[in-house]
Design an enzyme around this catalytic site. Structure first.
Site, PDB file in Angstrom:
ATOM      1  N   THR A 167       0.842  -1.194   0.000  1.00  0.00           N
ATOM      2  CA  THR A 167       0.000   0.000   0.000  1.00  0.00           C
ATOM      3  C   THR A 167       0.884   1.254   0.000  1.00  0.00           C
ATOM      4  O   THR A 167       2.101   1.162   0.197  1.00  0.00           O
ATOM      5  CB  THR A 167      -0.890   0.024   1.260  1.00  0.00           C
ATOM      6  OG1 THR A 167      -0.048   0.310   2.396  1.00  0.00           O
ATOM      7  CG2 THR A 167      -1.610  -1.303   1.463  1.00  0.00           C
ATOM      8  N   HIS A 197       1.335   3.217   2.244  1.00  0.00           N
ATOM      9  CA  HIS A 197       1.745   3.526   3.622  1.00  0.00           C
ATOM     10  C   HIS A 197       3.222   3.926   3.712  1.00  0.00           C
ATOM     11  O   HIS A 197       3.596   4.886   4.392  1.00  0.00           O
ATOM     12  CB  HIS A 197       1.469   2.297   4.492  1.00  0.00           C
ATOM     13  CG  HIS A 197       1.692   2.515   5.946  1.00  0.00           C
ATOM     14  ND1 HIS A 197       2.901   2.278   6.551  1.00  0.00           N
ATOM     15  CD2 HIS A 197       0.871   2.965   6.920  1.00  0.00           C
ATOM     16  CE1 HIS A 197       2.808   2.565   7.850  1.00  0.00           C
ATOM     17  NE2 HIS A 197       1.581   2.979   8.093  1.00  0.00           N
TER      18      HIS A 197
HETATM   19  C1  DLZ Z   1       2.450   0.536  10.519  1.00  0.00           C
HETATM   20  C2  DLZ Z   1       3.860   0.402  10.062  1.00  0.00           C
HETATM   21  C3  DLZ Z   1       4.180  -0.320   8.889  1.00  0.00           C
HETATM   22  C4  DLZ Z   1       3.142  -0.971   8.048  1.00  0.00           C
HETATM   23  N1  DLZ Z   1       5.442  -0.469   8.495  1.00  0.00           N
HETATM   24  C5  DLZ Z   1       6.433   0.082   9.227  1.00  0.00           C
HETATM   25  C6  DLZ Z   1       7.788  -0.077   8.823  1.00  0.00           C
HETATM   26  O1  DLZ Z   1       8.151  -0.717   7.828  1.00  0.00           O
HETATM   27  N2  DLZ Z   1       8.738   0.517   9.582  1.00  0.00           N
HETATM   28  C7  DLZ Z   1       8.438   1.245  10.707  1.00  0.00           C
HETATM   29  O2  DLZ Z   1       9.358   1.764  11.363  1.00  0.00           O
HETATM   30  N3  DLZ Z   1       7.165   1.401  11.102  1.00  0.00           N
HETATM   31  C8  DLZ Z   1       6.162   0.839  10.416  1.00  0.00           C
HETATM   32  N4  DLZ Z   1       4.865   0.978  10.804  1.00  0.00           N
HETATM   33  C9  DLZ Z   1       4.583   1.677  12.085  1.00  0.00           C
HETATM   34  C10 DLZ Z   1       4.526   3.213  11.972  1.00  0.00           C
HETATM   35  O3  DLZ Z   1       5.822   3.779  11.884  1.00  0.00           O
HETATM   36  C11 DLZ Z   1       3.869   3.800  13.248  1.00  0.00           C
HETATM   37  O4  DLZ Z   1       4.488   3.247  14.392  1.00  0.00           O
HETATM   38  C12 DLZ Z   1       2.382   3.494  13.331  1.00  0.00           C
HETATM   39  O5  DLZ Z   1       1.722   3.947  12.161  1.00  0.00           O
HETATM   40  C13 DLZ Z   1       1.733   4.166  14.564  1.00  0.00           C
HETATM   41  O6  DLZ Z   1       1.925   5.593  14.520  1.00  0.00           O
END
Ligand code: DLZ
Length: 160
Positions: free
Chosen positions: A95, A97
């Site tokens: 996604t 994201h």
């Molecule tokens: C939610 C999320 C996702 C999908 N992937 C990562 C990632 O690859 N690396 C990372 O450090 N954090 C990820 N997060 C968490 C988000 O950084 C964050 O902690 C959440 O969206 C809550 O604010």
């Protein structure tokens, strides 16, 4: 392609000021903790190598990279550190994201730097694959933690 092959642990040791007496705050994301743990190890090892005492390094963890902004701001406003290193690793998924997190963290850390209180060093790996991250946390492309430590010392010592 040359820049993609740059080894993150290569630097001119003579260009790094003596870091004795420097206090450094490190914020580390728990997401992709094998990667961020290796980055942290590299950063601490290199700080100590250049004279930072272990007791002058404070490490705080945050859940994900997005929280690096808040953690870095807390360190910055504590008046207890000369530099902050923000360590995280975001790996592209299915996604958009990835793009939002990377942009948000980059903008957030840039905003902190713009305040000019203490340097906040960008230790965020933004990778398409896990393999790319592994190459940059002690693999064939060195360790971004080393690069962050050297940058923190140069920035903190260069402006006092
Ligand atoms: C939610 C999320 C996702 C999908 N992937 C990562 C990632 O690859 N690396 C990372 O450090 N954090 C990820 N997060 C968490 C988000 O950084 C964050 O902690 C959440 O969206 C809550 O604010």
């Amino acid at each position: 392609m040359a820049s993609a092959l740059h080894n993150l642990s290569d630097y001119d040791i003579n260009s790094v000021p003596d870091a004795t007496g420097l206090a450094v705050g490190i914020v580390v994301s728990e997401w992709n903790d094998k990667i961020t743990g290796a980055l942290l190890e590299g950063a601490v090892r290199t700080l100590v190598k250049h004279g930072v005492r272990e007791e002058d390094i404070t490490v705080k963890t945050v859940p994900g990279s997005f929280e690096l902004i808040y953690g870095s701001a807390r360190f910055m406003n504590s008046d207890q550190v000369d530099a902050v290193i923000a360590i995280g690793c975001v790996i592209r998924g299915d996604t958009p994201h990835f793009d939002y997190i990377c942009q948000g963290v980059t903008q957030g850390l840039a905003d902190l730097n713009r305040q000019g209180k203490v340097p906040v060093i960008y230790g965020l790996l933004t990778c398409n694959t896990l393999e790319q991250a592994e190459q940059r946390c002690g693999g064939m492309l060195g360790n971004k933690g080393d690069e962050c430590a050297v940058t923190a010392i140069k920035m903190a010592k260069g402006w006092v």
